[in-house]
Design a protein around this motif. Structure first.
Motif, PDB file in Angstrom:
ATOM      1  N   GLN A  55     -30.845  44.539 -55.773  1.00 46.83           N
ATOM      2  CA  GLN A  55     -30.623  44.101 -54.389  1.00 46.83           C
ATOM      3  C   GLN A  55     -31.810  43.340 -53.792  1.00 46.83           C
ATOM      4  O   GLN A  55     -31.678  42.727 -52.737  1.00 46.83           O
ATOM      5  CB  GLN A  55     -30.278  45.321 -53.532  1.00 46.83           C
ATOM      6  CG  GLN A  55     -28.915  45.906 -53.884  1.00 46.83           C
ATOM      7  CD  GLN A  55     -28.718  47.312 -53.365  1.00 46.83           C
ATOM      8  OE1 GLN A  55     -29.080  48.288 -54.009  1.00 46.83           O
ATOM      9  NE2 GLN A  55     -28.142  47.426 -52.177  1.00 46.83           N
ATOM     10  N   ALA A  56     -32.949  43.380 -54.463  1.00 47.11           N
ATOM     11  CA  ALA A  56     -34.108  42.584 -54.045  1.00 47.11           C
ATOM     12  C   ALA A  56     -35.081  42.534 -55.214  1.00 47.11           C
ATOM     13  O   ALA A  56     -35.134  43.464 -56.031  1.00 47.11           O
ATOM     14  CB  ALA A  56     -34.784  43.192 -52.818  1.00 47.11           C
ATOM     15  N   ILE A  57     -35.851  41.440 -55.307  1.00 45.29           N
ATOM     16  CA  ILE A  57     -36.792  41.274 -56.413  1.00 45.29           C
ATOM     17  C   ILE A  57     -38.125  40.762 -55.890  1.00 45.29           C
ATOM     18  O   ILE A  57     -38.173  39.984 -54.924  1.00 45.29           O
ATOM     19  CB  ILE A  57     -36.217  40.332 -57.493  1.00 45.29           C
ATOM     20  CG1 ILE A  57     -37.115  40.331 -58.734  1.00 45.29           C
ATOM     21  CG2 ILE A  57     -35.991  38.919 -56.955  1.00 45.29           C
ATOM     22  CD1 ILE A  57     -36.458  39.714 -59.961  1.00 45.29           C
ATOM     23  N   PHE A  58     -39.212  41.187 -56.553  1.00 45.63           N
ATOM     24  CA  PHE A  58     -40.560  40.870 -56.099  1.00 45.63           C
ATOM     25  C   PHE A  58     -41.423  40.487 -57.300  1.00 45.63           C
ATOM     26  O   PHE A  58     -41.311  41.087 -58.375  1.00 45.63           O
ATOM     27  CB  PHE A  58     -41.178  42.071 -55.381  1.00 45.63           C
ATOM     28  CG  PHE A  58     -40.305  42.614 -54.285  1.00 45.63           C
ATOM     29  CD1 PHE A  58     -40.397  42.100 -52.993  1.00 45.63           C
ATOM     30  CD2 PHE A  58     -39.355  43.588 -54.540  1.00 45.63           C
ATOM     31  CE1 PHE A  58     -39.574  42.566 -51.984  1.00 45.63           C
ATOM     32  CE2 PHE A  58     -38.522  44.062 -53.535  1.00 45.63           C
ATOM     33  CZ  PHE A  58     -38.629  43.554 -52.256  1.00 45.63           C
ATOM     34  N   GLY A  59     -42.288  39.490 -57.111  1.00 39.96           N
ATOM     35  CA  GLY A  59     -43.184  39.073 -58.179  1.00 39.96           C
ATOM     36  C   GLY A  59     -44.485  38.537 -57.629  1.00 39.96           C
ATOM     37  O   GLY A  59     -44.620  38.290 -56.429  1.00 39.96           O
ATOM     38  N   TYR A  85     -34.406  33.833 -60.298  1.00 39.17           N
ATOM     39  CA  TYR A  85     -33.997  35.148 -59.784  1.00 39.17           C
ATOM     40  C   TYR A  85     -33.587  35.037 -58.314  1.00 39.17           C
ATOM     41  O   TYR A  85     -32.612  35.655 -57.877  1.00 39.17           O
ATOM     42  CB  TYR A  85     -35.144  36.156 -59.902  1.00 39.17           C
ATOM     43  CG  TYR A  85     -35.623  36.428 -61.310  1.00 39.17           C
ATOM     44  CD1 TYR A  85     -34.756  36.922 -62.279  1.00 39.17           C
ATOM     45  CD2 TYR A  85     -36.956  36.202 -61.664  1.00 39.17           C
ATOM     46  CE1 TYR A  85     -35.211  37.184 -63.569  1.00 39.17           C
ATOM     47  CE2 TYR A  85     -37.412  36.467 -62.942  1.00 39.17           C
ATOM     48  CZ  TYR A  85     -36.533  36.952 -63.897  1.00 39.17           C
ATOM     49  OH  TYR A  85     -36.982  37.205 -65.167  1.00 39.17           O
ATOM     50  N   LEU A  86     -34.352  34.255 -57.552  1.00 41.72           N
ATOM     51  CA  LEU A  86     -34.095  34.149 -56.115  1.00 41.72           C
ATOM     52  C   LEU A  86     -32.820  33.374 -55.804  1.00 41.72           C
ATOM     53  O   LEU A  86     -32.376  33.362 -54.660  1.00 41.72           O
ATOM     54  CB  LEU A  86     -35.296  33.503 -55.417  1.00 41.72           C
ATOM     55  CG  LEU A  86     -36.578  34.345 -55.432  1.00 41.72           C
ATOM     56  CD1 LEU A  86     -37.745  33.563 -54.835  1.00 41.72           C
ATOM     57  CD2 LEU A  86     -36.381  35.652 -54.669  1.00 41.72           C
ATOM     58  N   HIS A  87     -32.225  32.745 -56.802  1.00 41.87           N
ATOM     59  CA  HIS A  87     -30.917  32.125 -56.611  1.00 41.87           C
ATOM     60  C   HIS A  87     -29.804  33.158 -56.696  1.00 41.87           C
ATOM     61  O   HIS A  87     -28.650  32.858 -56.377  1.00 41.87           O
ATOM     62  CB  HIS A  87     -30.694  31.024 -57.647  1.00 41.87           C
ATOM     63  CG  HIS A  87     -31.283  29.709 -57.238  1.00 41.87           C
ATOM     64  ND1 HIS A  87     -30.545  28.549 -57.169  1.00 41.87           N
ATOM     65  CD2 HIS A  87     -32.536  29.368 -56.855  1.00 41.87           C
ATOM     66  CE1 HIS A  87     -31.321  27.554 -56.757  1.00 41.87           C
ATOM     67  NE2 HIS A  87     -32.532  28.028 -56.575  1.00 41.87           N
TER      68      HIS A  87
END
Length: 391
Positions: free
Chosen positions: A148-152, A327-329
């Motif tokens: 549901q959310a991703i971080f890098g 990923y953000l797409h």
């Protein structure tokens, strides 16, 4: 005094640095990371991947993801540390060994508090970032299913230690590559009038390409056109028949991105045609711009300040590229830059980031993960404004 885990992370970073592997060849790197995660009893997920590792901590819903990259570059290292690369012509010149060490530390720290986690944290150790196809490999394998959310993060050698920056919206650029082939007519160098000089034509094309950003598009737009290779001929007294140019185009504007191949094609055909030569463009589309979710960017910045970073809240868009964009797409999230204070920049043989980056970044993402889980679970945007103290 540093903790045993902190010392271990530095040791692991140095082992990765000594044993770099190129994109899609990260077999030993994958084995090392898998072994280190298993030593910490961190769960490995059985995704169908040739290289790369996906780990997970926690149970139930919701699910968020953190990402590190693991590949190196075809560069001969010039740094002389005892842990310098042992593989000729291959080097961790972008700091992916640092990124992996940070996320290994986060995995260990989150494992210690697994019983308190309100959901799951999936950690991606991604291959092939440098060739811009690793993120898509993981997406195709299904690693984002349910996320549901991703971080890098990426280390930033041009920034001092303890500095942090990101921004909502476009942060890193669209990245595209081009090949231009010019065909004239070869001739003896003493009798150029008998040929069509492809080198002169190519030189004019290189110069003309530099006018695209300033004379074709608004000066308020970020557009960079760089010719990085000029290949022609094989001896001193012959005008070659053909020349090949290679380079890259960077921009943050998706509409401009779609226009550039047509503009370049018209330019090169016009110049070549004026000399009686031919020119063709091969356009190789790379990753799109990294477009951060504004609310997650604001959250990331507030948390960085709480964790003691000097956070830049209005970061300038970067012209570098990152396949984190893929990923953000699919899911919202944010990508951040953390200062690593190297005299030489990314992709330079003298790149030498400070290992002092590791501990604060581990603290930061260890705090971010449970906080993000809470926000996603509550679906309460007010939570974005609540910060959390780092350890």
């Amino acid at each position: 005094m540093t903790s045993p885990l902190s010392r271990q992370l530095v040791q692991w970073r140095r082992e990765l640095h000594q044993n770099p592997e190129l994109s899609n060849q990260e077999f030993a790197t994958t084995a090392r990371i898998t072994d280190w995660l298993q030593q910490g009893n961190v769960r490995i997920l059985p995704f169908d991947l040739t290289t790369g590792v996906v780990a997970e901590i926690g149970q139930g819903e919701p699910l968020i993801a953190l990402r590190a990259d693991i590949d190196a570059l075809p560069i001969e290292e010039q740094v002389t540390h005892p842990w310098a690369s042992t593989r000729p012509g291959v080097m961790h010149a972008c700091g992916h060994d640092l990124h992996s060490s940070v996320m290994l530390g986060v995995a260990y720290r989150l494992k210690q508090q697994e019983a308190q986690l309100k959901g799951r944290v999936r950690i991606l150790f991604q291959p092939a970032e440098e060739t811009f196809n690793g993120a898509q490999q993981l997406i195709d394998a299904g690693v984002l299913d349910g996320v549901q959310a991703i971080f890098g993060m990426h280390n930033a050698p041009d920034l001092p230690l303890n500095s942090f920056k990101t921004r909502g919206g476009a942060f890193y650029a669209n990245v595209d590559r081009f090949l231009i082939r010019i065909r004239g007519k070869g001739a003896h160098a003493a009798r150029p009038h008998e040929g069509i000089d492809s080198i002169v034509i190519a030189s004019q094309i290189v110069t003309a390409l530099q006018t695209l950003p300033s004379r074709t598009f608004s000066s308020l737009e970020s557009v960079v056109v760089s010719v990085t290779r000029f290949s022609a001929g094989n001896t001193w007294n012959v005008l070659p028949e053909s020349v090949e140019l290679e380079g890259t185009v960077r921009t943050h504007n998706a509409e401009i991105r779609t226009q550039i191949p047509e503009k370049i094609t018209a330019l090169i055909k016009g110049i070549a045609g004026g000399f009686g030569a031919e020119a063709e463009l091969e356009w190789i589309k790379g990753p799109p711009a990294v477009v951060n979710t504004p609310a997650w960017a604001d959250f990331a910045l507030r948390l960085a300040e709480e964790c003691g970073y000097q956070a830049e809240s209005a970061a300038t868009p970067q012209m570098g590229g990152e396949d984190f964009a893929f990923y953000l797409h699919h899911v919202p999230g944010v990508f951040v830059s953390i200062g690593s204070a190297s005299e030489f920049g990314l992709h330079h043989p003298g790149f030498d980031p400070s290992e002092s980056v590791i501990d604060p970044a581990v603290d930061y993402f260890t705090q971010l993960a449970p906080r993000a889980l809470k926000i996603v679970a509550n679906e309460n945007h007010q939570e974005f404004t609540d910060a959390s103290s780092c350890s």
